[in-house]
Motif scaffolding. Structure first.
Motif, PDB file in Angstrom:
ATOM      1  N   THR A 302      33.384  53.898   6.479  1.00  0.00           N
ATOM      2  CA  THR A 302      32.947  52.953   7.502  1.00  0.00           C
ATOM      3  C   THR A 302      34.037  51.947   7.840  1.00  0.00           C
ATOM      4  O   THR A 302      34.069  51.412   8.940  1.00  0.00           O
ATOM      5  CB  THR A 302      31.690  52.192   7.033  1.00  0.00           C
ATOM      6  N   ARG A 303      34.943  51.673   6.883  1.00  0.00           N
ATOM      7  CA  ARG A 303      36.016  50.712   7.130  1.00  0.00           C
ATOM      8  C   ARG A 303      37.316  51.443   7.461  1.00  0.00           C
ATOM      9  O   ARG A 303      37.798  51.406   8.571  1.00  0.00           O
ATOM     10  CB  ARG A 303      36.190  49.786   5.929  1.00  0.00           C
ATOM     11  N   LYS A 304      37.914  52.117   6.489  1.00  0.00           N
ATOM     12  CA  LYS A 304      39.119  52.902   6.749  1.00  0.00           C
ATOM     13  C   LYS A 304      39.222  53.982   5.681  1.00  0.00           C
ATOM     14  O   LYS A 304      38.562  53.930   4.648  1.00  0.00           O
ATOM     15  CB  LYS A 304      40.374  52.024   6.747  1.00  0.00           C
ATOM     16  N   GLY A 305      40.054  54.964   5.933  1.00  0.00           N
ATOM     17  CA  GLY A 305      40.181  56.069   4.995  1.00  0.00           C
ATOM     18  C   GLY A 305      39.007  57.024   5.111  1.00  0.00           C
ATOM     19  O   GLY A 305      38.418  57.198   6.187  1.00  0.00           O
ATOM     20  N   VAL A 306      38.646  57.633   3.984  1.00  0.00           N
ATOM     21  CA  VAL A 306      37.550  58.611   3.973  1.00  0.00           C
ATOM     22  C   VAL A 306      36.503  58.202   2.950  1.00  0.00           C
ATOM     23  O   VAL A 306      36.729  57.311   2.135  1.00  0.00           O
ATOM     24  CB  VAL A 306      38.090  60.024   3.640  1.00  0.00           C
ATOM     25  N   ILE A 307      35.354  58.876   2.985  1.00  0.00           N
ATOM     26  CA  ILE A 307      34.299  58.552   2.029  1.00  0.00           C
ATOM     27  C   ILE A 307      34.809  58.789   0.610  1.00  0.00           C
ATOM     28  O   ILE A 307      35.637  59.658   0.373  1.00  0.00           O
ATOM     29  CB  ILE A 307      33.026  59.374   2.291  1.00  0.00           C
ATOM     30  N   SER A 308      34.297  58.028  -0.327  1.00  0.00           N
ATOM     31  CA  SER A 308      34.788  58.105  -1.695  1.00  0.00           C
ATOM     32  C   SER A 308      34.063  59.180  -2.492  1.00  0.00           C
ATOM     33  O   SER A 308      32.958  59.611  -2.131  1.00  0.00           O
ATOM     34  CB  SER A 308      34.620  56.760  -2.404  1.00  0.00           C
TER      35      SER A 308
END
Length: 398
Positions: A302-308
């Motif tokens: 939701t912010r940056k990168g990918v889901i954890s």
């Protein structure tokens, strides 16, 4: 004998633009911008070498002549003055030969071998957390097996895998130090291992779901959320969480997902990208996830990168399941063994495992994509509530 000391201090101060020889290979090079540089040319083993000595006026004519005399004597001994000077500089830089400094140097040398140039920091973590706080300031030449034993003893039986990694990394650092010419005990880590003894730690396998239970769980992932879609694609492809969560749209072409080599784990000896066959159901899930895509990633955060990875694990925890996302690889591999006649090398290729030695792989130039596509279709059939019939790779499914 060649003439020397051709230049005078007065001439050097007002020399015109160009190259001016002082003799015996020493030159003053005057630039258009008014700056000047001293350059020495020598011949070593029949090869001409050129080295800068410094700029004028910081380095005077007398100083340049003194340096030139020194480096000429080095060349006369048959040694390359350029390499000798570089070695001297490295020796000065190595004045601090603490374990912390040598660890950083060893890591820098190995970065190209690590996934993503080691940016994730996992290679250094065991040392940064458990070793360097205690031994970081110790010179590597003073490090012995007792130091290593006392440092790793607290985690040897409780965090055996981390301790093993720390010991392996230490061994690499010691070899790196030896290659730099430092007098280190190359057997220190092996002797420390002998002092520590056999670990009492019993490794635990990641909990996996029985393959017969996969269809019910798959059906429960009915919401079009990123978590549900990612878990579905994870199950269908049998891939590890990291490449799955970082899947990019430009990696997908038709019914094949191509994972870059540096995104793969556990494929030591393999340098090619890995092709993942996509069943019709897998392609359907990808299309459902496309509206969520951002910055090229299919499963963005939701912010940056990918889901954890924890996002997927926590979903299964909240469901009260003992199994974890990584365990679906075990589910798939068990199904392959119990419900198909897939040859061992094809079944292992489904999980992106590298089998056999480099010579065998060099001659067997196939990734079994066609056979794996059939298996992926049957696995998807099972996951979506079909029969998942026994697959006969030699002919049609029965």
């Amino acid at each position: 004998m060649r003439a020397t000391k051709r230049l005078s201090s007065q001439f050097v101060r007002s020399a015109p633009v160009g190259k001016h020889c002082d003799g015996a290979g020493l030159w003053l090079v005057k630039r258009d911008d008014g700056g000047a540089q001293w350059v020495l040319r020598v011949t070593v083993h029949g090869r001409r070498r050129e080295m800068g000595l410094g700029g004028f006026p910081n380095l005077s004519l007398a100083g340049a002549r003194k340096q030139a005399e020194h480096w000429r004597s080095v060349a006369a001994d048959g040694r390359d003055p350029v390499k000798e000077r570089e070695a001297e500089r490295r020796a000065v830089q190595r004045a601090d030969i603490s374990l912390a400094v040598l660890t950083a140097d060893a890591f820098e040398a190995r970065k190209a071998e690590l996934k993503g140039d080691g940016t994730a920091g996992r290679w250094l973590s065991p040392l940064n957390i458990h070793v360097l706080p205690k031994l970081g300031k110790v010179p590597v030449t003073d490090l012995d097996q007792r130091d290593i034993r006392d440092t790793l003893a607290p985690i040897w039986h409780t965090k055996a895998d981390t301790a093993r990694k720390a010991l392996n990394r230490l061994s690499i650092v010691m070899r790196h130090a030896a290659a730099l010419g430092l007098d280190v005990d190359m057997q220190a880590t092996e002797k420390a291992k002998a002092l520590l003894g056999k670990t009492r730690h019993v490794p635990k396998n990641i909990p996996a779901m029985a393959w017969a239970d996969v269809p019910a769980f798959y059906a429960s992932l009915e919401e079009p959320t990123l978590t549900h879609l990612a878990l579905r694609l994870l199950i269908l492809t049998g891939m590890r969480s990291n490449p799955l969560r970082n899947i990019r749209l430009d990696q997908i072409e038709g019914d094949v997902w191509t994972v870059p080599a540096d995104a793969m784990k556990g494929r030591k000896g393999a340098t090619d990208a890995f092709r993942v066959p996509l069943s019709l159901e897998a392609r359907r899930i990808i299309e459902m996830a496309r509206p969520h895509a951002r910055n090229g990633f299919l499963f963005p955060n939701t912010r940056k990168g990918v889901i954890s990875d924890m996002t997927l694990s926590r979903h299964m925890e909240r469901r009260g399941l003992a199994a974890r996302p990584h365990g679906f690889r075990t589910s798939l591999r068990t199904w392959l063994a119990e419900a198909t006649d897939a040859p061992h090398e094809v079944a292992e290729a489904m999980l992106a495992h590298v089998v056999d030695g480099g010579i065998v792989r060099a001659y067997r130039r196939t990734d079994f994509l066609e056979q794996r596509s059939k298996l992926a279709d049957r696995w998807a059939d099972l996951a979506t509530g079909g029969a998942g019939q026994v697959v006969n790779l030699a002919g049609k499914g029965c």
